[in-house]
Design a protein around this motif. Structure first.
Motif, PDB file in Angstrom:
ATOM      1  N   PHE A  35      45.756  43.150  43.217  1.00 20.86           N
ATOM      2  CA  PHE A  35      45.827  44.463  42.576  1.00 20.86           C
ATOM      3  C   PHE A  35      47.213  44.784  42.032  1.00 20.86           C
ATOM      4  N   ASN A  43      48.228  43.888  33.202  1.00 17.99           N
ATOM      5  CA  ASN A  43      46.962  43.952  33.925  1.00 17.99           C
ATOM      6  C   ASN A  43      47.066  43.163  35.216  1.00 17.99           C
ATOM      7  N   ALA A  46      42.848  42.012  39.300  1.00 20.89           N
ATOM      8  CA  ALA A  46      41.637  42.819  39.454  1.00 20.89           C
ATOM      9  C   ALA A  46      41.182  43.394  38.119  1.00 20.89           C
ATOM     10  N   VAL A  47      42.113  43.872  37.318  1.00 18.32           N
ATOM     11  CA  VAL A  47      41.762  44.432  36.007  1.00 18.32           C
ATOM     12  C   VAL A  47      41.231  43.337  35.087  1.00 18.32           C
ATOM     13  N   LYS A  50      37.747  42.665  36.111  1.00 22.35           N
ATOM     14  CA  LYS A  50      36.876  43.763  35.688  1.00 22.35           C
ATOM     15  C   LYS A  50      36.558  43.655  34.196  1.00 22.35           C
ATOM     16  N   ASN A  81      42.018  50.141  36.934  1.00 19.97           N
ATOM     17  CA  ASN A  81      41.559  49.574  38.195  1.00 19.97           C
ATOM     18  C   ASN A  81      40.973  50.648  39.103  1.00 19.97           C
TER      19      ASN A  81
END
Length: 190
Positions: A35, A43, A46-47, A50, A81
């Motif tokens: 994260f 980014n 996690a981003v 996603k 996030n």
């Protein structure tokens, strides 16, 4: 083998290979590192996951009958996030890749010239697959690079380790010449 069938098989293997590389990179990190971002314009892993998830679901859900940019997709939200656990992150990772791989596996060789749309722009299925074979590895590369920068202990190489090229090549050249996909050893299947 039919060239279209060969294309589908190699595309599937390459997607599986890049999926595996991303997983092996993320496995090397502590949960909180997934994260982390260096600054507000970067980014986190996690981003990136996603975004891949959102893109894969949009592009490959009902691919033969709907535009690849679904009205329910919120692309801008993919870069915010709101994932809080490794489990949730990996669930999105799996959901996206499963959507893509199930679509690839559903195509027949004859369908590769069929026109599908992404934002009203026509692509053959082969072109759409090729487009994503450039897009997804681009982001997996970002994941790997970020993971290498974040990892505080020695990195476990995902490819040929430094100073390991000679040994790697010796192993490859010790095998007889044969047609095999480059991912065979990494994925453990033909």
């Amino acid at each position: 083998m039919n060239m279209n069938q060969a294309f589908l098989e190699t595309a599937e293997k390459q997607f599986e290979y890049y999926k595996q590389l991303g997983e092996k990179a993320m496995e090397q990190l502590e949960t909180e590192q997934l994260f982390q971002a260096w600054h507000e314009d970067d980014n986190s892993i996690a981003v990136i996951v996603k975004h891949l998830w959102g893109n894969m679901l949009s592009r490959w859900t009902d691919v033969l009958i709907t535009d690849g940019e679904k009205p329910w997709r919120e692309r801008d939200a993919e870069f915010v996030n709101d994932i809080s656990t490794r489990e949730e992150l990996l669930d999105k990772w799996e959901e996206g890749w499963n959507c893509l791989l199930n679509a690839i596996r559903s195509f027949t060789p004859e369908q590769l010239s069929h026109i599908i749309y992404i934002r009203n722009e026509g692509h053959t299925i082969m072109e759409a697959i090729s487009r994503q074979l450039a897009h997804y590895p681009y982001h997996v590369g970002q994941i790997i690079y970020a993971a290498k920068m974040l990892k505080e202990t020695p990195w476990n190489s995902l490819s040929i380790p430094r100073n390991g090229s000679a040994g790697y090549n010796d192993g490859k050249f010790a095998k007889p010449k044969a047609r095999r996909h480059f991912t065979k050893d990494e994925l453990g299947k033909g």
